[in-house]
Scaffold this active site. Structure first.
Site, PDB file in Angstrom:
ATOM      1  N   SER A  92       0.860  -1.192   0.000  1.00 19.71           N
ATOM      2  CA  SER A  92       0.000   0.000   0.000  1.00 19.71           C
ATOM      3  C   SER A  92       0.891   1.235   0.000  1.00 19.71           C
ATOM      4  CB  SER A  92      -0.880   0.020   1.249  1.00 19.71           C
ATOM      5  OG  SER A  92      -1.370   1.336   1.435  1.00 19.71           O
TER       6      SER A  92
ATOM      7  N   HIS B 223      -0.970  -1.304  -4.440  1.00 22.10           N
ATOM      8  CA  HIS B 223      -2.263  -1.011  -3.792  1.00 22.10           C
ATOM      9  C   HIS B 223      -2.383   0.489  -3.558  1.00 22.10           C
ATOM     10  CE1 HIS B 223      -5.825  -2.047  -1.381  1.00 22.10           C
ATOM     11  NE2 HIS B 223      -5.413  -1.111  -0.520  1.00 22.10           N
TER      12      HIS B 223
ATOM     13  N   ASP C 190      -4.676   3.534  -2.172  1.00 20.49           N
ATOM     14  CA  ASP C 190      -5.769   3.856  -1.249  1.00 20.49           C
ATOM     15  C   ASP C 190      -6.324   5.256  -1.494  1.00 20.49           C
ATOM     16  OD1 ASP C 190      -6.029   1.547   0.527  1.00 20.49           O
ATOM     17  OD2 ASP C 190      -3.945   1.991   1.081  1.00 20.49           O
TER      18      ASP C 190
ATOM     19  N   MET D 252      -8.979   8.022  -0.376  1.00 22.48           N
ATOM     20  CA  MET D 252      -9.830   8.434   0.757  1.00 22.48           C
ATOM     21  C   MET D 252     -10.327   9.854   0.532  1.00 22.48           C
ATOM     22  SD  MET D 252      -7.594   7.007   3.925  1.00 22.48           S
ATOM     23  CE  MET D 252      -6.726   5.430   3.839  1.00 22.48           C
TER      24      MET D 252
ATOM     25  N   HIS E 151      -8.281   0.995  -4.334  1.00 22.26           N
ATOM     26  CA  HIS E 151      -9.212   0.735  -3.226  1.00 22.26           C
ATOM     27  C   HIS E 151      -9.918   2.051  -2.921  1.00 22.26           C
ATOM     28  CE1 HIS E 151      -9.501  -0.235   1.399  1.00 22.26           C
ATOM     29  NE2 HIS E 151     -10.683  -0.083   0.830  1.00 22.26           N
TER      30      HIS E 151
ATOM     31  N   MET F  20     -12.186   4.369  -1.018  1.00 16.77           N
ATOM     32  CA  MET F  20     -12.885   4.640   0.248  1.00 16.77           C
ATOM     33  C   MET F  20     -13.534   6.007   0.064  1.00 16.77           C
ATOM     34  SD  MET F  20      -9.859   3.183   2.682  1.00 16.77           S
ATOM     35  CE  MET F  20      -8.678   3.243   1.333  1.00 16.77           C
TER      36      MET F  20
ATOM     37  N   MET G 242     -11.306  -5.998   4.953  1.00 13.54           N
ATOM     38  CA  MET G 242     -10.538  -5.080   5.790  1.00 13.54           C
ATOM     39  C   MET G 242     -10.297  -5.747   7.140  1.00 13.54           C
ATOM     40  SD  MET G 242     -10.055  -2.347   3.978  1.00 13.54           S
ATOM     41  CE  MET G 242      -9.158  -1.506   5.279  1.00 13.54           C
TER      42      MET G 242
ATOM     43  N   GLY H 201      -9.149   3.903   6.768  1.00 10.58           N
ATOM     44  CA  GLY H 201      -8.868   5.330   6.960  1.00 10.58           C
ATOM     45  C   GLY H 201      -7.406   5.633   7.236  1.00 10.58           C
TER      46      GLY H 201
ATOM     47  N   GLY I  97      -3.174   3.934   7.719  1.00  5.59           N
ATOM     48  CA  GLY I  97      -2.198   2.850   7.742  1.00  5.59           C
ATOM     49  C   GLY I  97      -1.688   2.666   9.165  1.00  5.59           C
ATOM     50  N   GLY I  98      -0.951   1.601   9.371  1.00  7.69           N
ATOM     51  CA  GLY I  98      -0.255   1.413  10.642  1.00  7.69           C
ATOM     52  C   GLY I  98      -1.108   0.938  11.804  1.00  7.69           C
TER      53      GLY I  98
ATOM     54  N   ASP J  22      -6.498  -6.611   3.893  1.00  3.75           N
ATOM     55  CA  ASP J  22      -5.913  -5.266   3.963  1.00  3.75           C
ATOM     56  C   ASP J  22      -5.983  -4.734   5.388  1.00  3.75           C
ATOM     57  OD1 ASP J  22      -5.105  -2.659   3.520  1.00  3.75           O
ATOM     58  OD2 ASP J  22      -6.750  -2.145   2.151  1.00  3.75           O
ATOM     59  N   GLY J  23      -4.810  -4.523   5.974  1.00  2.00           N
ATOM     60  CA  GLY J  23      -4.739  -3.876   7.281  1.00  2.00           C
ATOM     61  C   GLY J  23      -3.964  -4.701   8.298  1.00  2.00           C
TER      62      GLY J  23
ATOM     63  N   SER K 228       2.625  -0.244   6.096  1.00  2.00           N
ATOM     64  CA  SER K 228       3.693   0.098   7.034  1.00  2.00           C
ATOM     65  C   SER K 228       4.723  -1.023   7.170  1.00  2.00           C
ATOM     66  CB  SER K 228       3.094   0.463   8.395  1.00  2.00           C
ATOM     67  OG  SER K 228       2.179  -0.525   8.813  1.00  2.00           O
TER      68      SER K 228
HETATM   69  C1  DX5 Z   1      -6.456   1.485   5.304  1.00  2.00           C
HETATM   70  C2  DX5 Z   1      -5.926   1.113   3.946  1.00  2.00           C
HETATM   71  C3  DX5 Z   1      -4.794   0.165   3.944  1.00  2.00           C
HETATM   72  C4  DX5 Z   1      -3.572   0.623   4.687  1.00  2.00           C
HETATM   73  C5  DX5 Z   1      -2.829  -0.591   5.139  1.00  2.00           C
HETATM   74  O1  DX5 Z   1      -7.674   2.131   5.156  1.00  2.00           O
HETATM   75  O2  DX5 Z   1      -6.948   0.538   3.150  1.00  2.00           O
HETATM   76  O3  DX5 Z   1      -4.458  -0.219   2.619  1.00  2.00           O
HETATM   77  O4  DX5 Z   1      -2.743   1.438   3.964  1.00  2.00           O
HETATM   78  O5  DX5 Z   1      -1.760  -0.178   5.901  1.00  2.00           O
HETATM   79  P1  DX5 Z   1      -1.018  -1.122   6.929  1.00  2.00           P
HETATM   80  O6  DX5 Z   1      -0.465  -2.272   6.161  1.00  2.00           O
HETATM   81  O7  DX5 Z   1       0.022  -0.246   7.512  1.00  2.00           O
HETATM   82  O8  DX5 Z   1      -2.055  -1.580   7.945  1.00  2.00           O
HETATM   83 ZN    ZN Z   2      -6.429  -0.328   1.158  1.00  2.00          ZN
END
Ligand code: DX5
Ligand code: ZN
Length: 223
Positions: free
Chosen positions: A9, A34, A36, A38, A68, A70, A139, A144, A146-147, A177-178, A200
Site C-alpha cells: 500500500s 495497492h 488507497d 480516501m 481501493h 474509500m 478489511m 482510513g 495505515g499502521g 488489507d490492514g 507500514s
Molecule cells: C487502510 C488502507 C490500507 C492501509 C494498510 O484504510 O486501506 O491499505 O494502507 O496499511 P497497513 O499495512 O500499515 O495496515
Molecule cells: Zn487499502
C-alpha cells in the site's frame, strides 16, 4: 489456490518521491501496487486521486494498480480511475446506492471489480453479486489509516469468505488489507487469503526486498 500476490500500500510510501518508491518496491518483488483513495467523507482522511494514478502510469509503472476506493459516492470515481490507468477497482458496498450497477460500471470500463468489507460489514452483501467479482477485499482494520493492528476476528471472516468462494466454484481472489506483517501473514494465508496488502510493514523498513522475501518465506510454509 492461485499464486499469492503481495500488494504494497503506497499510503505508507514517501510521497515526495512516489514514482521512485513504486519502482523500488516493484523491483523488490512486489506483484501489485495497492492505491488507497480516501475522500474525508466515507473515511476521516484525505489521500490521492486519479491524477496520481495517471502520473504513475506516465512515470512508466506497468504493474497492476489495485485501486481501493474509500469514497462516497463511488460511480464517478470509477470512471475517472479507469481512465487514469487503474487495473483493479474495489469499493465499499455501503458507499454505493446501486452495488450491482457500480460493479458493472467497473467491468464496462475494462477494469477488474472488487467489493470491500469493513470489519463489521456482513458477508451477506455478497449474496447476489458473487458472479461479478474478480476479488473480495476484507478489511482487517477499520479503513482510513495505515499502521493499525490486525483485528484477530478477521481470521474467522477470512475462513468464512474462503468457504463461500470455494462453494461458488468461481474464480475470485481473496484480498486482505490492514495490519499484515511478516509475523502474521502465514496465519492469514492459512485462513484463506491469497492477496496481501501491506503498507507500514514494507514501507516502514529500509530494505523492501528483505521484507517481501521474508513474507514469501512465511507463505511458502502454508500447507
Ligand atoms: C487502510 C488502507 C490500507 C492501509 C494498510 O484504510 O486501506 O491499505 O494502507 O496499511 P497497513 O499495512 O500499515 O495496515
Ligand atoms: Zn487499502
Amino acid at each position: 489456490m492461485k499464486p499469492y500476490l503481495i500488494a504494497p500500500s503506497i499510503l505508507s510510501a514517501n510521497f515526495t518521491k512516489l514514482g521512485e518508491e513504486v519502482d523500488k518496491v516493484l523491483e523488490a518483488g512486489a506483484d501489485v501496487v495497492h492505491f488507497d483513495v480516501m475522500d474525508n467523507h466515507y473515511v476521516p482522511n484525505l489521500t490521492i486521486g486519479p491524477l496520481v494514478c495517471q502520473a504513475l502510469r506516465k512515470h512508466g509503472v506497468t504493474a497492476d494498480i489495485d485501486v481501493h476506493l474509500m469514497v462516497q459516492p463511488v460511480d464517478d470515481m470509477i470512471k475517472q480511475f479507469a481512465d487514469a490507468g487503474a487495473s483493479y477497482i474495489s469499493f465499499h458496498p455501503e458507499a454505493s446506492q446501486h452495488v450491482d450497477r457500480s460493479l458493472q460500471l467497473i467491468i464496462d470500463s475494462g477494469c477488474k471489480p472488487g467489493l470491500v468489507f469493513n470489519p463489521a460489514t456482513p458477508l451477506q452483501l455478497l449474496d447476489h453479486v458473487m458472479d461479478k467479482l474478480h476479488h473480495i477485499l476484507l478489511m482487517s482494520v477499520n479503513p482510513g489509516f495505515g499502521g493499525q493492528s490486525f483485528i484477530p476476528h478477521s481470521l474467522d471472516k477470512l475462513k468464512q469468505t474462503r468457504a463461500l468462494i470455494d462453494e461458488s466454484g468461481l474464480d475470485i481472489r481473496l484480498e486482505i488489507d490492514g495490519g499484515v506483517k511478516i509475523d502474521n501473514i502465514r496465519a492469514i494465508a492459512a485462513a484463506g487469503a491469497d492477496m496481501f496488502v501491506a503498507g507500514s510493514a514494507i514501507f516502514g523498513e529500509a530494505n523492501y526486498q528483505k521484507v517481501i522475501e521474508q513474507m514469501r518465506t512465511e507463505l511458502a510454509l502454508v500447507n
